[in-house]
Structure formats: C-alpha cells, structure tokens
Design an enzyme around this catalytic site. Structure first.
Site, PDB file in Angstrom:
ATOM      1  N   HIS A 184      29.751 -31.770 -48.112  1.00 50.68           N
ATOM      2  CA  HIS A 184      28.758 -31.015 -47.348  1.00 50.68           C
ATOM      3  C   HIS A 184      27.403 -31.197 -48.034  1.00 50.68           C
ATOM      4  O   HIS A 184      27.312 -31.183 -49.259  1.00 50.68           O
ATOM      5  CB  HIS A 184      29.148 -29.536 -47.319  1.00 50.68           C
ATOM      6  CG  HIS A 184      28.077 -28.659 -46.764  1.00 50.68           C
ATOM      7  ND1 HIS A 184      27.491 -28.885 -45.531  1.00 50.68           N
ATOM      8  CD2 HIS A 184      27.455 -27.557 -47.279  1.00 50.68           C
ATOM      9  CE1 HIS A 184      26.575 -27.960 -45.323  1.00 50.68           C
ATOM     10  NE2 HIS A 184      26.522 -27.146 -46.365  1.00 50.68           N
ATOM     11  N   CYS A 205      29.224 -23.672 -43.046  1.00 49.87           N
ATOM     12  CA  CYS A 205      29.188 -25.052 -43.537  1.00 49.87           C
ATOM     13  C   CYS A 205      30.579 -25.651 -43.735  1.00 49.87           C
ATOM     14  O   CYS A 205      30.714 -26.865 -43.868  1.00 49.87           O
ATOM     15  CB  CYS A 205      28.393 -25.118 -44.833  1.00 49.87           C
ATOM     16  SG  CYS A 205      26.713 -24.559 -44.592  1.00 49.87           S
ATOM     17  N   ASN A 242      20.234 -29.831 -44.563  1.00 50.60           N
ATOM     18  CA  ASN A 242      21.525 -29.198 -44.318  1.00 50.60           C
ATOM     19  C   ASN A 242      21.671 -28.897 -42.827  1.00 50.60           C
ATOM     20  O   ASN A 242      20.980 -28.029 -42.298  1.00 50.60           O
ATOM     21  CB  ASN A 242      21.609 -27.910 -45.152  1.00 50.60           C
ATOM     22  CG  ASN A 242      22.948 -27.211 -45.037  1.00 50.60           C
ATOM     23  OD1 ASN A 242      23.771 -27.557 -44.195  1.00 50.60           O
ATOM     24  ND2 ASN A 242      23.162 -26.224 -45.893  1.00 50.60           N
TER      25      ASN A 242
HETATM   26  O1  UT7 Z   1      25.099 -24.632 -47.153  1.00 49.20           O
HETATM   27  C1  UT7 Z   1      25.180 -23.236 -47.238  1.00 49.20           C
HETATM   28  C2  UT7 Z   1      25.317 -22.796 -48.652  1.00 49.20           C
HETATM   29  N1  UT7 Z   1      24.030 -22.840 -49.286  1.00 49.20           N
HETATM   30  C3  UT7 Z   1      23.873 -23.495 -50.434  1.00 49.20           C
HETATM   31  O2  UT7 Z   1      24.776 -24.087 -50.937  1.00 49.20           O
HETATM   32  C4  UT7 Z   1      22.518 -23.382 -51.060  1.00 49.20           C
HETATM   33  C5  UT7 Z   1      22.641 -23.032 -52.512  1.00 49.20           C
HETATM   34  N2  UT7 Z   1      21.371 -22.812 -53.172  1.00 49.20           N
HETATM   35  C6  UT7 Z   1      20.463 -23.797 -53.430  1.00 49.20           C
HETATM   36  O3  UT7 Z   1      20.616 -24.899 -52.996  1.00 49.20           O
HETATM   37  C7  UT7 Z   1      19.312 -23.462 -54.343  1.00 49.20           C
HETATM   38  O4  UT7 Z   1      19.539 -22.219 -54.958  1.00 49.20           O
HETATM   39  C8  UT7 Z   1      17.932 -23.445 -53.648  1.00 49.20           C
HETATM   40  C9  UT7 Z   1      17.518 -24.849 -53.281  1.00 49.20           C
HETATM   41  C10 UT7 Z   1      17.982 -22.575 -52.398  1.00 49.20           C
HETATM   42  C11 UT7 Z   1      16.879 -22.893 -54.618  1.00 49.20           C
HETATM   43  O5  UT7 Z   1      16.870 -23.661 -55.826  1.00 49.20           O
HETATM   44  P1  UT7 Z   1      16.891 -22.934 -57.257  1.00 49.20           P
HETATM   45  O6  UT7 Z   1      16.813 -23.981 -58.264  1.00 49.20           O
HETATM   46  O7  UT7 Z   1      18.101 -22.032 -57.270  1.00 49.20           O
HETATM   47  O8  UT7 Z   1      15.566 -22.127 -57.239  1.00 49.20           O
HETATM   48  P2  UT7 Z   1      15.346 -20.544 -57.337  1.00 49.20           P
HETATM   49  O9  UT7 Z   1      15.780 -19.868 -56.084  1.00 49.20           O
HETATM   50  O10 UT7 Z   1      15.887 -20.058 -58.643  1.00 49.20           O
HETATM   51  O11 UT7 Z   1      13.780 -20.513 -57.431  1.00 49.20           O
HETATM   52  C12 UT7 Z   1      13.065 -21.021 -58.569  1.00 49.20           C
HETATM   53  C13 UT7 Z   1      11.587 -20.817 -58.347  1.00 49.20           C
HETATM   54  C14 UT7 Z   1      11.245 -19.383 -57.957  1.00 49.20           C
HETATM   55  O12 UT7 Z   1      10.001 -19.060 -58.557  1.00 49.20           O
HETATM   56  P3  UT7 Z   1       9.943 -18.174 -59.897  1.00 49.20           P
HETATM   57  O13 UT7 Z   1      10.627 -16.905 -59.555  1.00 49.20           O
HETATM   58  O14 UT7 Z   1      10.682 -18.974 -60.934  1.00 49.20           O
HETATM   59  O15 UT7 Z   1       8.462 -18.057 -60.146  1.00 49.20           O
HETATM   60  C15 UT7 Z   1      11.066 -19.456 -56.472  1.00 49.20           C
HETATM   61  O16 UT7 Z   1      10.219 -18.469 -55.983  1.00 49.20           O
HETATM   62  O17 UT7 Z   1      11.138 -21.641 -57.261  1.00 49.20           O
HETATM   63  C16 UT7 Z   1      10.476 -20.827 -56.285  1.00 49.20           C
HETATM   64  N3  UT7 Z   1      10.721 -21.383 -54.959  1.00 49.20           N
HETATM   65  C17 UT7 Z   1       9.951 -22.369 -54.448  1.00 49.20           C
HETATM   66  N4  UT7 Z   1       8.879 -23.024 -54.918  1.00 49.20           N
HETATM   67  C18 UT7 Z   1       8.341 -23.979 -54.126  1.00 49.20           C
HETATM   68  C19 UT7 Z   1      11.678 -21.074 -54.090  1.00 49.20           C
HETATM   69  N5  UT7 Z   1      11.580 -21.834 -52.987  1.00 49.20           N
HETATM   70  C20 UT7 Z   1      10.496 -22.622 -53.184  1.00 49.20           C
HETATM   71  C21 UT7 Z   1       9.900 -23.635 -52.405  1.00 49.20           C
HETATM   72  N6  UT7 Z   1       8.832 -24.284 -52.917  1.00 49.20           N
HETATM   73  N7  UT7 Z   1      10.350 -23.990 -51.188  1.00 49.20           N
END
Ligand code: UT7
Length: 329
Positions: free
Chosen positions: A256, A116, A286
């Site tokens: 980004h 990225c 992204n």
């Molecule tokens: O560009 C390259 C570099 N990448 C980035 O900068 C990405 C950085 N990360 C992020 O943007 C975020 O961490 C994500 C968008 C990927 C995830 O958001 P988050 O707020 O960190 O969520 P999380 O991974 O902590 O997940 C929270 C909950 C989990 O459920 P539990 O364990 O709390 O029951 C996940 O299983 O949300 C669940 N979850 C979803 N639910 C519905 C994860 N993905 C999904 C989904 N739909 N697509």
C-alpha cells in the site's frame, strides 16, 4: 486450501488526467516540495475534476479495461466487489452502479469498506467465491476519490492523497497459479487516530456537523505512522514465515502506498531489496483502496508467470493485512 486456485487473469486501471503537483500545493497550504518529498516520497497526485463525477466514473473505466483484457463478455461476469471509502452514495452501492454501467446484467455487486486494506480484504473475498466452485469470474476493484473528503486546508493530510481506480479479474487457474494465503486483521484502537466521523448514524449530516468539519478526513499522522510501520511490516513477515518464504523467493513486494518510509520499513523487515518493491507513490500519492492494484497495473510488464508476490497494507480502522500469491500470466 481447497483444490480450486483463484488466479488473476487481467489488471485494469483508470487515473484522472488532472495532475496536482507539490508546487501547486505550495500555493494552497503552508508546505513545500522538499518537505513532502522527503517525508512521504510523493511528487504529484491525480484529481478527478468536474461536477457530479463520483468514484464510479473511474471504477467503470477500470472495469471496462479489465473485461477487455480478460476477454470477458460482461454477461459472463459473476460479481463486482468494489473496495472504497468514497462511494458515490451510501446506497445504492458503487459496485452495483458500476456493474450495471458495463452491462454486467447477470452479476451481483457490493462495496467493501476497509480503507487502505480494502483491496486485500476484497481480493480474499473474491478468491473465496472462486474457491467455492460456484463462480467463475469475479472482478475486484479498488477505487477512491479521496479529493471528495480531503480537507485542503489541512497541510498534515491534504498533501498525501489522490484519486484513482484499478482492479483485477479473478478466475479459477488450472496450473495452480493464484492466491495462496491471506492474513487480515483489524483493531478499533485506530478510531480516534484516523477517521471521517460525519454522515453516519452517530453524526447524521446537519449544518453543525458540516461547520465542525466532520465530513472531512482527519488523521493524527505521527501516531498512525507508528502503528503502520509495526503492523504492515509485521503482517508481511508473518505471511512469509507461514509459507516458508525467504526474501530471495519473493519477486515483488506490492505495498500500500501511504508513505515511502513505511514501505521501506516493510521491505527491510521482509529481507527484500528496493529493486523488488513496487513503488508509484511519487506519481499518485495515496489512492487508498486503489494503490495495490495500481502497482500491479504499472508493473504488469515486468511480472512473469509463477512470480511470488506479497501484498501488504495498513489503513484506517485500523485495518491491515497481507496476501501471498503466484502471478498467473
Ligand atoms: O494510508 C492510511 C494510513 N496512513 C498512513 O499510513 C500515514 C502515516 N503517517 C505519515 O505518513 C506521516 O506521519 C506524515 C507524512 C503524515 C507526517 O510525517 P511526520 O514525519 O510524521 O511529520 P509530523 O506529523 O511529525 O510533522 C513534523 C513537522 C511538524 O512541525 P513541528 O511540530 O515539528 O514544528 C508539522 O507541523 O512537520 C510539520 N508538517 C508540515 N510541514 C510542511 C506537517 N505537515 C506538513 C507539510 N508541510 N505538509
């Protein structure tokens, strides 16, 4: 800095027609529009459909537009630097294919693989060619067909990415309007948090690597998020301090587009209000190396000659960086 200032003289872009909405993703994985919107800011993304359609297809269209908008005869192009993590092939490089396709018969080309942050790294590289005095026209493109490596069974990551290409033309600017500074960093601490491990010299492709999903993108989103917020905001604040810039001096932050929450944190740390933040993540998700030039493309009409822009990115590697430039037209 030397006396030659590399200025951006045109922006070009290409986005595939197919729109993959959150609603369509709801039918593919266990997710919903509300979760995606509140956690990421994304509503839809573009997907390049069709057999044998690689990243070069999009990059060629972006470059054709760049040549036209900058009034450049392809024969006068010195180089194509193409940032991508989804090249058509390992080699020949995609930049090579793209340059030949547009008739840039006197140009050399190479790919830049920095995820990225690829566009910022490539733009600083192109800027240094111009600063050397030996080159007059360098096309810098960010292009990724993320749909070719995304695992559409993994709801943690498949909702994030889209396909697209965009780029800029760099030329010496005699009014001193152009790229002034860049800060670029990398740290392999990210190698266990965001990766595609198959297909290289460690895991050459076999039936086993395919079955193990090694040819698909993986990230530990939560951990990457923490690093992204700290590093992207940090490097953006650092370039402002280094160049004596305050929030009010900045016309736009060009971030980004990985997650709106990372973008908001970066703007806050810079002291820049939301009206000065380029944002199009809602439409494209992204697109990896393409996000920053796609922002410049979408906001081109709003930009004024002399505007101070700060570009900032964070991504796989980890890689991260920022750039300070004055808009040249
Ligand atoms: O560009 C390259 C570099 N990448 C980035 O900068 C990405 C950085 N990360 C992020 O943007 C975020 O961490 C994500 C968008 C990927 C995830 O958001 P988050 O707020 O960190 O969520 P999380 O991974 O902590 O997940 C929270 C909950 C989990 O459920 P539990 O364990 O709390 O029951 C996940 O299983 O949300 C669940 N979850 C979803 N639910 C519905 C994860 N993905 C999904 C989904 N739909 N697509």
């Amino acid at each position: 800095m030397g006396s030659i200032v590399p200025g951006i003289t045109a922006v070009g872009a290409y986005l595939p027609d197919y729109i993959l909405t959150n609603q369509e993703l709801e039918k593919m994985v266990d997710t919903d529009d509300e979760w995606i919107t509140t956690r990421t800011g994304i509503k839809e993304r573009r997907i390049l459909k069709g057999e044998k359609q690689g990243t070069s297809v999009m990059a060629v269209k972006a470059l054709e537009q760049l040549l036209e908008k900058s009034g450049t005869d392809p024969k006068d192009l010195d180089a194509v630097i193409l940032a991508t993590i989804t090249p058509d092939y390992f080699f020949p490089t995609t930049a090579n294919l793209v340059a030949t396709e547009v008739g840039a018969v006197n140009a050399f080309g190479f790919d830049m693989l920095a995820a990225c942050s690829g566009f910022i790294f490539a733009l600083e590289t192109g800027a240094n060619y111009i600063r050397s005095g030996n080159y007059k026209k360098i096309a810098v493109i960010g292009a990724d067909k993320m749909s070719s490596i995304v695992n559409y069974k993994d709801r943690n990551s498949c909702i994030l990415f889209g396909d697209g290409a965009a780029g800029v033309m760099l030329e010496p600017n005699d009014e001193g309007l152009g790229i002034y500074d860049a800060i670029m960093r990398s740290d392999s601490v990210g190698k266990e948090l965001i990766y595609l491990k198959g297909g290289g010299s460690v895991n050459p492709p076999t039936h086993e690597t395919i079955d193990a999903g090694l040819h698909q993108f993986f990230q530990d989103g939560k951990s990457v998020f923490r690093y992204a917020v700290t590093s992207m905001a940090g490097v953006a604040a650092e370039i402002m301090k280094k160049n004596n810039l305050k929030g009010e001096d900045i016309a736009y932050l060009v971030p980004h587009q990985a997650n709106k929450r990372i973008i908001d944190a970066t703007a806050k740390r810079m002291g820049v209000g939301p009206e000065k933040v380029m944002l199009n993540i809602q439409y494209y998700g992204n697109t990896t190396a393409a996000t920053i030039p796609l922002c410049l493309y979408d906001y081109e009409d709003k930009l004024k000659k002399g505007d101070n822009l700060v570009l900032a990115a964070f991504g796989g590697g980890f890689t991260w960086g920022s750039m300070y430039l004055k808009w040249a037209y």
